[in-house]
Design a protein around this motif. Structure first.
Motif, PDB file in Angstrom:
ATOM      1  N   VAL A 129       5.720   3.055  -1.949  1.00 20.74           N
ATOM      2  CA  VAL A 129       4.575   2.178  -1.300  1.00 20.74           C
ATOM      3  C   VAL A 129       3.173   2.591  -1.668  1.00 20.74           C
ATOM      4  O   VAL A 129       2.840   3.775  -1.925  1.00 20.74           O
ATOM      5  CB  VAL A 129       4.715   2.391   0.175  1.00 20.74           C
ATOM      6  N   VAL A 130       2.442   1.438  -2.045  1.00 18.21           N
ATOM      7  CA  VAL A 130       1.217   1.698  -2.732  1.00 18.21           C
ATOM      8  C   VAL A 130       0.134   1.195  -1.716  1.00 18.21           C
ATOM      9  O   VAL A 130      -1.171   1.211  -1.832  1.00 18.21           O
ATOM     10  CB  VAL A 130       1.192   0.872  -4.046  1.00 18.21           C
ATOM     11  N   ASP A 131       0.328   0.483  -0.522  1.00 21.71           N
ATOM     12  CA  ASP A 131      -0.512  -0.308   0.211  1.00 21.71           C
ATOM     13  C   ASP A 131       0.141  -0.325   1.768  1.00 21.71           C
ATOM     14  O   ASP A 131       1.122  -1.293   2.022  1.00 21.71           O
ATOM     15  CB  ASP A 131      -1.028  -1.664  -0.311  1.00 21.71           C
ATOM     16  N   THR A 132      -0.491   0.531   2.653  1.00 25.45           N
ATOM     17  CA  THR A 132       0.122   0.316   3.989  1.00 25.45           C
ATOM     18  C   THR A 132      -0.531  -0.569   4.919  1.00 25.45           C
ATOM     19  O   THR A 132      -0.339  -0.424   6.177  1.00 25.45           O
ATOM     20  CB  THR A 132       0.143   1.765   4.535  1.00 25.45           C
ATOM     21  N   ARG A 133      -1.579  -1.418   4.407  1.00 21.64           N
ATOM     22  CA  ARG A 133      -2.287  -2.309   5.058  1.00 21.64           C
ATOM     23  C   ARG A 133      -1.457  -3.388   5.629  1.00 21.64           C
ATOM     24  O   ARG A 133      -1.931  -4.268   6.290  1.00 21.64           O
ATOM     25  CB  ARG A 133      -3.640  -2.523   4.464  1.00 21.64           C
ATOM     26  N   TRP A 134      -0.459  -3.786   4.845  1.00 21.57           N
ATOM     27  CA  TRP A 134       0.336  -4.749   5.175  1.00 21.57           C
ATOM     28  C   TRP A 134       1.595  -4.650   5.922  1.00 21.57           C
ATOM     29  O   TRP A 134       2.218  -3.413   6.013  1.00 21.57           O
ATOM     30  CB  TRP A 134       0.673  -5.535   4.035  1.00 21.57           C
ATOM     31  N   ASP A 135       2.353  -5.424   6.669  1.00 23.86           N
ATOM     32  CA  ASP A 135       3.746  -5.085   7.254  1.00 23.86           C
ATOM     33  C   ASP A 135       4.570  -6.208   6.601  1.00 23.86           C
ATOM     34  O   ASP A 135       4.373  -7.503   6.992  1.00 23.86           O
ATOM     35  CB  ASP A 135       3.521  -5.378   8.786  1.00 23.86           C
ATOM     36  N   PRO A 136       5.553  -5.877   5.758  1.00 21.09           N
ATOM     37  CA  PRO A 136       5.817  -4.652   5.549  1.00 21.09           C
ATOM     38  C   PRO A 136       4.946  -4.194   4.553  1.00 21.09           C
ATOM     39  O   PRO A 136       4.153  -4.655   3.753  1.00 21.09           O
ATOM     40  CB  PRO A 136       7.220  -4.774   5.072  1.00 21.09           C
ATOM     41  N   PRO A 137       4.802  -2.650   4.417  1.00 19.13           N
ATOM     42  CA  PRO A 137       4.019  -2.199   3.556  1.00 19.13           C
ATOM     43  C   PRO A 137       4.267  -2.616   1.982  1.00 19.13           C
ATOM     44  O   PRO A 137       5.721  -2.967   1.681  1.00 19.13           O
ATOM     45  CB  PRO A 137       4.269  -0.531   3.628  1.00 19.13           C
ATOM     46  N   VAL A 138       3.493  -2.619   1.207  1.00 17.68           N
ATOM     47  CA  VAL A 138       3.366  -3.208   0.003  1.00 17.68           C
ATOM     48  C   VAL A 138       3.846  -2.070  -1.120  1.00 17.68           C
ATOM     49  O   VAL A 138       3.326  -1.039  -1.149  1.00 17.68           O
ATOM     50  CB  VAL A 138       2.196  -3.853  -0.492  1.00 17.68           C
TER      51      VAL A 138
END
Length: 170
Positions: A129-138
């Protein structure tokens, strides 16, 4: 073929097509707008390269080529050094002025950095996971595919503009 080989092939196709797109274009052609708020070839190529540079450097934990190799200074654009085009106004789009050689050199250097990073990526890394600002994380794999998608869309848009300009329809 490994997942990394597949990603390198996809990024490599962009790197093969971009120089041919820029070949022979004048700065006037690079900055021509097909409509009052249309993106220019210069902006499209700069933006796709900036996004690739920004996103790959971000996941690789490295400095952006734009900054590290002095492209920000050489281009001399009136934006913050971290700008990559997302959300820019039509006025800002019009401020991107560069030669075909400058654009090609920046993209080539960014491609080298991208491939160097991809050479370190394992199949297992693609699930990181490189980006937790999205759902699901990127994940890393999703981020890299997203960059490829953005690049190919903007490369196609730039090729369309070039075709209109060369046809004399503009």
């Amino acid at each position: 073929m490994t997942p990394t080989d597949l990603l390198k092939d996809a990024f490599g196709r962009i790197a093969e097509d971009l120089p041919a797109l820029l070949e022979g274009l004048t700065e006037e052609q690079l900055t021509t707008r097909l409509g009052p708020e249309a993106n220019t070839i210069a902006w499209l190529v700069w933006h796709l390269t900036r996004v690739q540079d920004d996103h790959v450097a971000g996941v690789a934990g490295t400095e952006q080529v734009w900054i590290a190799q002095g492209f920000a200074e050489r281009f001399g654009l009136p934006f913050d050094v971290t700008a990559h085009g997302y959300g820019q106004s039509t006025e800002e789009v019009g401020q991107v002025r560069a030669s075909a050689e400058q654009l090609a050199a920046y993209f080539a250097a960014t491609h080298v950095a991208t491939v160097a990073f991809l050479d370190t990526v394992t199949p297992e890394d693609l699930d990181r996971v490189v980006d937790t600002r999205w759902d699901p994380p990127v994940t890393l794999g999703v981020r890299l595919v997203s960059v490829i998608n953005d690049d190919t869309q903007h490369l196609g848009q730039a090729a369309f503009v070039k075709g209109i300009l060369e046809s004399g329809a503009a």
